[in-house]
Design an enzyme around this catalytic site. Structure first.
Site, mmCIF file in Angstrom:
data_model
loop_
_atom_site.group_PDB
_atom_site.id
_atom_site.type_symbol
_atom_site.label_atom_id
_atom_site.label_comp_id
_atom_site.label_asym_id
_atom_site.label_seq_id
_atom_site.Cartn_x
_atom_site.Cartn_y
_atom_site.Cartn_z
ATOM 1 N N PRO A 2 31.644 53.467 38.556
ATOM 2 C CA PRO A 2 31.519 53.572 39.989
ATOM 3 C C PRO A 2 30.967 52.302 40.589
ATOM 4 O O PRO A 2 29.852 51.900 40.294
ATOM 5 C CB PRO A 2 30.555 54.723 40.178
ATOM 6 C CG PRO A 2 29.893 54.931 38.860
ATOM 7 C CD PRO A 2 30.468 53.991 37.883
ATOM 8 N N GLU A 3 31.750 51.692 41.426
ATOM 9 C CA GLU A 3 31.268 50.594 42.245
ATOM 10 C C GLU A 3 31.116 51.145 43.655
ATOM 11 O O GLU A 3 31.248 52.356 43.860
ATOM 12 C CB GLU A 3 32.247 49.415 42.186
ATOM 13 C CG GLU A 3 32.490 48.957 40.743
ATOM 14 C CD GLU A 3 33.396 47.745 40.623
ATOM 15 O OE1 GLU A 3 33.436 46.947 41.568
ATOM 16 O OE2 GLU A 3 34.071 47.611 39.591
ATOM 17 N N HIS A 93 28.047 67.293 28.755
ATOM 18 C CA HIS A 93 27.391 66.169 29.418
ATOM 19 C C HIS A 93 26.941 66.504 30.836
ATOM 20 O O HIS A 93 26.741 65.616 31.647
ATOM 21 C CB HIS A 93 28.327 64.964 29.435
ATOM 22 C CG HIS A 93 28.734 64.516 28.063
ATOM 23 N ND1 HIS A 93 27.814 64.123 27.113
ATOM 24 C CD2 HIS A 93 29.934 64.420 27.477
ATOM 25 C CE1 HIS A 93 28.461 63.794 26.004
ATOM 26 N NE2 HIS A 93 29.740 63.972 26.187
ATOM 27 N N ARG A 112 27.742 58.782 29.081
ATOM 28 C CA ARG A 112 27.023 57.664 28.463
ATOM 29 C C ARG A 112 25.531 57.652 28.800
ATOM 30 O O ARG A 112 24.776 56.878 28.221
ATOM 31 C CB ARG A 112 27.678 56.345 28.863
ATOM 32 C CG ARG A 112 29.054 56.214 28.248
ATOM 33 C CD ARG A 112 29.789 55.012 28.762
ATOM 34 N NE ARG A 112 29.306 53.768 28.184
ATOM 35 C CZ ARG A 112 29.852 52.584 28.430
ATOM 36 N NH1 ARG A 112 30.868 52.487 29.256
ATOM 37 N NH2 ARG A 112 29.387 51.518 27.865
ATOM 38 N N ARG A 155 23.191 27.953 43.106
ATOM 39 C CA ARG A 155 23.535 28.795 41.961
ATOM 40 C C ARG A 155 24.671 28.150 41.179
ATOM 41 O O ARG A 155 25.756 27.953 41.706
ATOM 42 C CB ARG A 155 23.902 30.205 42.430
ATOM 43 C CG ARG A 155 22.746 30.790 43.247
ATOM 44 C CD ARG A 155 22.667 32.273 43.217
ATOM 45 N NE ARG A 155 22.677 32.869 41.917
ATOM 46 C CZ ARG A 155 22.009 33.977 41.615
ATOM 47 N NH1 ARG A 155 21.242 34.547 42.504
ATOM 48 N NH2 ARG A 155 22.100 34.493 40.434
#
Length: 276
Positions: A2-3, A93, A112, A155
């Site tokens: 999920p973004e 899960h 996970r 950066r």
DNA sequence: CGGCAAACCTGCGAGC
DNA sequence: TGCTCGCAGGTTTGCC
């Protein structure tokens, strides 16, 4: 999975089930997620009414009527299953099960176990350790080329790796980093600080466009991920480059097609001809 | 401080 | 059929 677009989609789906509803029971079935649940988590949810849902970066926020907020991150594989209390019993899960006063059930499922849930006072939400350092929301008007330029200055990391840094801009993950750079025509290995003003402008526009389109499509459904309603998002069919190694570039006729490289341990997809 | 690899954990597809 | 290996949407930690 999920973004930002997927979390936004999940948030909207869960809002349908929870907003305005009273939680009649909350059960933790597996406490060992990415970090421990706060003490008395289940008891503190029980009896509360959910007043609103919101999203910050990849975090979902459930606002409760007692001034506390449930903070939830789906990790890599987390899902929210929306159903009825008399559906089949929870499965392997299904780590958190919430039942509401209208007979609804919301289940946090995460194979996970990279996901997490926490509680924070609403007044301290933005100061929560997991949220405090986050960069701007990419879809906010405040996310401008000038803001991104300031964050990229000095950066040296590749721009693709830098876009995954949640303190630079919040909510972009591995899929949409590649997709946004393709749209902006920028090579993923370019040093972040080396982008021109015009290139940063194009990148901001590309980020906003690809995220907005993905949300409009209900996000991307990779593997088992889907909307809480059970519907599949369809944006994965609109990927220009992600997971398309060797396939034709949708932007040019180069014979090499989409390439895959590894940056900071993660796959990046791009077109070597169109992205410079 | 910056940058990177490794770690966390499970499932799945590819290859043998 | 069944095993092993590599890889997966994220984030943190620890080491140079």
């Amino acid at each position: 999975m999920p973004e930002l677009p997927e979390v936004e989609t999940v948030c909207r789906g869960v809002a349908q089930a929870l907003e305005g509803r009273k939680i009649v029971s909350a059960q933790i079935r597996r406490p060992d997620l990415r970090r421990p649940f706060p003490p008395d988590f289940a008891r503190r949810l029980s009896g509360r009414t959910v007043t609103a849902l919101s999203r910050r970066a990849k975090y979902m926020c459930w606002h409760l009527d007692d001034g506390w907020v449930v903070l939830c991150h789906l990790g890599m594989s987390g899902r929210m299953l929306v159903g009825r209390a008399d559906d089949a019993p929870p499965g392997k899960h299904d780590h958190v099960v919430i039942e509401t006063d209208d007979g609804g059930r919301v289940t946090f499922n995460d194979a996970r176990r990279f996901g997490l849930m926490d509680l924070v006072a609403a007044a301290d939400l933005e100061r929560h350790p997991l949220l405090a350092a986050l960069g701007p929301e990419p879809l906010d008007a405040a996310f401008t080329p000038a803001v991104l330029a300031a964050a990229l200055a000095a950066r040296k990391s590749p721009i693709k790796v830098t876009l995954l840094d949640q303190t630079v801009v919040a909510g972009i993950g591995n899929i949409y980093a590649s997709e946004a750079l393709f749209r902006a025509g920028l090579h993923p290995a370019r040093p972040a600080a080396g982008l021109s003003g015009a290139e940063i402008g194009a990148l901001v526009a590309a980020i906003k466009a690809v995220l907005a389109e993905a949300i409009a499509s209900g996000g991307s459904s990779l593997r088992e991920h889907r909307q809480p309603s059970g519907e599949l998002g369809c944006f994965q069919h609109a990927f220009a480059v992600y997971d398309r190694e060797g396939r034709p570039c949708p932007g040019c006729t180069c014979k090499e097609g989409i390439r895959r490289i590894t940056q900071a341990g993660r796959s990046t997809y791009y077109c070597d001809k169109r992205q410079v």
